[in-house]
Design a protein around this motif. Structure first.
Motif, mmCIF file in Angstrom:
data_model
loop_
_atom_site.group_PDB
_atom_site.id
_atom_site.type_symbol
_atom_site.label_atom_id
_atom_site.label_comp_id
_atom_site.label_asym_id
_atom_site.label_seq_id
_atom_site.Cartn_x
_atom_site.Cartn_y
_atom_site.Cartn_z
ATOM 1 N N GLU A 114 0.652 -4.166 0.430
ATOM 2 C CA GLU A 114 0.701 -5.167 -0.636
ATOM 3 C C GLU A 114 1.591 -4.913 -1.731
ATOM 4 O O GLU A 114 2.531 -5.813 -1.929
ATOM 5 C CB GLU A 114 -0.765 -5.366 -1.450
ATOM 6 C CG GLU A 114 -1.903 -6.076 -0.592
ATOM 7 C CD GLU A 114 -3.232 -6.304 -1.445
ATOM 8 O OE1 GLU A 114 -2.859 -6.479 -2.539
ATOM 9 O OE2 GLU A 114 -4.093 -6.676 -0.541
ATOM 10 N N GLN A 118 4.944 -7.347 -2.133
ATOM 11 C CA GLN A 118 5.018 -7.997 -3.279
ATOM 12 C C GLN A 118 6.752 -7.505 -3.817
ATOM 13 O O GLN A 118 7.283 -8.445 -4.420
ATOM 14 C CB GLN A 118 4.259 -7.345 -4.567
ATOM 15 C CG GLN A 118 4.430 -7.918 -5.904
ATOM 16 C CD GLN A 118 3.612 -7.175 -6.888
ATOM 17 O OE1 GLN A 118 4.111 -6.586 -7.850
ATOM 18 N NE2 GLN A 118 2.347 -7.200 -6.536
ATOM 19 N N VAL A 146 -1.005 -11.542 -12.407
ATOM 20 C CA VAL A 146 -0.658 -12.391 -11.216
ATOM 21 C C VAL A 146 0.363 -11.376 -10.391
ATOM 22 O O VAL A 146 1.521 -10.937 -11.269
ATOM 23 C CB VAL A 146 0.093 -13.590 -11.673
ATOM 24 C CG1 VAL A 146 0.572 -14.508 -10.539
ATOM 25 C CG2 VAL A 146 -0.966 -14.524 -12.549
ATOM 26 N N ASP A 147 0.209 -11.607 -9.146
ATOM 27 C CA ASP A 147 1.376 -10.568 -8.275
ATOM 28 C C ASP A 147 2.551 -10.918 -8.597
ATOM 29 O O ASP A 147 3.613 -9.955 -8.873
ATOM 30 C CB ASP A 147 1.103 -10.688 -6.892
ATOM 31 C CG ASP A 147 -0.131 -9.887 -6.477
ATOM 32 O OD1 ASP A 147 -0.924 -9.189 -7.306
ATOM 33 O OD2 ASP A 147 -0.586 -10.216 -5.311
ATOM 34 N N GLU A 161 -0.042 -14.979 -5.473
ATOM 35 C CA GLU A 161 -1.107 -13.721 -4.944
ATOM 36 C C GLU A 161 -0.762 -13.258 -3.629
ATOM 37 O O GLU A 161 -1.080 -14.159 -2.699
ATOM 38 C CB GLU A 161 -2.338 -14.021 -5.289
ATOM 39 C CG GLU A 161 -3.274 -13.051 -5.560
ATOM 40 C CD GLU A 161 -3.151 -12.131 -6.560
ATOM 41 O OE1 GLU A 161 -3.660 -10.970 -6.374
ATOM 42 O OE2 GLU A 161 -2.551 -12.564 -7.621
ATOM 43 N N LYS A 163 -2.373 -10.981 -0.414
ATOM 44 C CA LYS A 163 -3.296 -10.451 0.091
ATOM 45 C C LYS A 163 -3.155 -9.954 1.472
ATOM 46 O O LYS A 163 -2.595 -10.565 2.216
ATOM 47 C CB LYS A 163 -4.462 -11.449 0.155
ATOM 48 C CG LYS A 163 -4.808 -11.976 -1.151
ATOM 49 C CD LYS A 163 -5.604 -10.900 -1.860
ATOM 50 C CE LYS A 163 -6.092 -11.490 -3.330
ATOM 51 N NZ LYS A 163 -6.553 -10.393 -4.169
ATOM 52 N N GLY A 170 -9.125 -15.041 -2.466
ATOM 53 C CA GLY A 170 -7.774 -15.243 -2.863
ATOM 54 C C GLY A 170 -7.355 -16.559 -3.519
ATOM 55 O O GLY A 170 -6.583 -16.674 -4.560
ATOM 56 N N GLN A 173 -9.084 -16.771 -6.854
ATOM 57 C CA GLN A 173 -8.218 -15.945 -7.936
ATOM 58 C C GLN A 173 -7.370 -16.728 -8.378
ATOM 59 O O GLN A 173 -7.049 -16.767 -9.544
ATOM 60 C CB GLN A 173 -7.859 -14.627 -7.221
ATOM 61 C CG GLN A 173 -7.279 -13.460 -8.248
ATOM 62 C CD GLN A 173 -7.057 -12.119 -7.640
ATOM 63 O OE1 GLN A 173 -7.520 -12.045 -6.301
ATOM 64 N NE2 GLN A 173 -6.493 -11.393 -8.198
ATOM 65 N N LEU A 174 -6.272 -17.237 -7.524
ATOM 66 C CA LEU A 174 -5.335 -18.111 -7.796
ATOM 67 C C LEU A 174 -5.650 -19.373 -8.767
ATOM 68 O O LEU A 174 -5.049 -19.800 -9.624
ATOM 69 C CB LEU A 174 -4.337 -18.720 -6.627
ATOM 70 C CG LEU A 174 -3.230 -17.623 -6.171
ATOM 71 C CD1 LEU A 174 -2.740 -18.326 -4.817
ATOM 72 C CD2 LEU A 174 -2.228 -17.402 -7.109
ATOM 73 N N TYR A 177 -6.198 -18.113 -12.318
ATOM 74 C CA TYR A 177 -5.118 -17.992 -12.877
ATOM 75 C C TYR A 177 -4.269 -19.376 -13.425
ATOM 76 O O TYR A 177 -3.902 -19.349 -14.404
ATOM 77 C CB TYR A 177 -4.057 -17.340 -11.912
ATOM 78 C CG TYR A 177 -4.391 -15.855 -11.770
ATOM 79 C CD1 TYR A 177 -4.820 -14.689 -12.563
ATOM 80 C CD2 TYR A 177 -4.111 -14.975 -10.430
ATOM 81 C CE1 TYR A 177 -5.057 -13.699 -12.650
ATOM 82 C CE2 TYR A 177 -4.565 -13.982 -10.276
ATOM 83 C CZ TYR A 177 -4.821 -12.992 -11.257
ATOM 84 O OH TYR A 177 -5.018 -11.697 -11.151
ATOM 85 N N LEU A 193 -0.508 -19.173 -1.834
ATOM 86 C CA LEU A 193 -1.318 -18.258 -1.104
ATOM 87 C C LEU A 193 -0.627 -18.004 0.239
ATOM 88 O O LEU A 193 -0.846 -19.118 0.956
ATOM 89 C CB LEU A 193 -2.762 -18.661 -1.038
ATOM 90 C CG LEU A 193 -3.726 -17.589 -0.474
ATOM 91 C CD1 LEU A 193 -3.742 -16.183 -1.383
ATOM 92 C CD2 LEU A 193 -5.229 -18.176 -0.312
#
Length: 206
Positions: A114, A118, A146-147, A161, A163, A170, A173-174, A177, A193
């Motif tokens: 990851e 990223q 946040v990634d 994000e 994953k 996921g 989670q987004l 945010y 995503l």
């Protein structure tokens, strides 16, 4: 970090309105005065929250007009500094109220896959669309980093994000945010995503 376990209800008002009926819940209050309300279920997702920058006041029952129903022992009123949003939590019975000094956190360390993805995507941010610009990696929010945070060609904020295995967690989670970031009048946030297998890099980048 202040942790309160109490019978409580909550009212959120401002650009949106929401309420929580009385029930036993856990309240987390951070050093920046941000407040998050959790229930027994729902994994790590708070039922409601107020993110920093904000101001928290402990209102005593004597300063609150009488209303139908039980009288709260305390009322925690959290007001956003930049908007008119207010989260008011009425505490009817406090089972525990403890404060902990957590010290300085070293931050989240990503695993190799990851972290590499990223970094590669942040260096080639136009992969999400021509004209996109990177704001920063590990963009901080009150509920976690946040990634990648970027701007698309239309000037909209894009939360990304990454994953290893795409799933509903996921997406949720987004969504959290974006709900948080959209409370900022200067930030209109969309979300991305991307499953790992859809991000294709050259052999030298792998």
């Amino acid at each position: 970090m202040r942790v309160i376990v109490a019978d409580c209800s909550a009212e959120y008002s401002g650009r949106l309105s929401a309420s929580l009926p009385p029930a036993k819940r856990v309240l987390l209050i951070k050093a920046d005065n941000s407040l998050l309300i959790f229930s027994e279920l729902g994994s790590y997702k708070p039922l409601n929250w107020m993110a920093a920058p904000c101001t928290l006041k402990d209102v005593t029952p004597d300063s609150v007009e009488a209303a139908d129903g039980p009288t709260p022992e305390h009322i925690l009123r959290v007001c956003a500094d930049k908007t008119s949003d207010v989260l008011e939590v009425s505490l009817y019975h406090v089972y525990s109220d403890t404060t902990y000094d957590l010290g300085i956190d070293p931050g989240l360390i990503k695993d190799g896959v990851e972290d590499h993805l990223q970094r590669y995507l942040s260096e080639q941010i136009d992969r999400i669309g021509p004209g996109s610009k990177l704001i920063r990696r590990e963009y901080p929010t009150a509920i976690g980093p946040v990634d990648i945070m970027a701007l698309n060609a239309d000037g909209e904020h894009v939360a990304i994000e990454i994953k290893r295995h795409g799933g509903i967690d996921g997406v949720e989670q987004l969504t959290r945010y974006c709900e948080l970031l959209n409370r900022d009048p200067l930030c209109l946030c969309s979300m991305v995503l991307r499953p790992v297998e859809r991000l294709v890099f050259s052999p030298k980048e792998r």
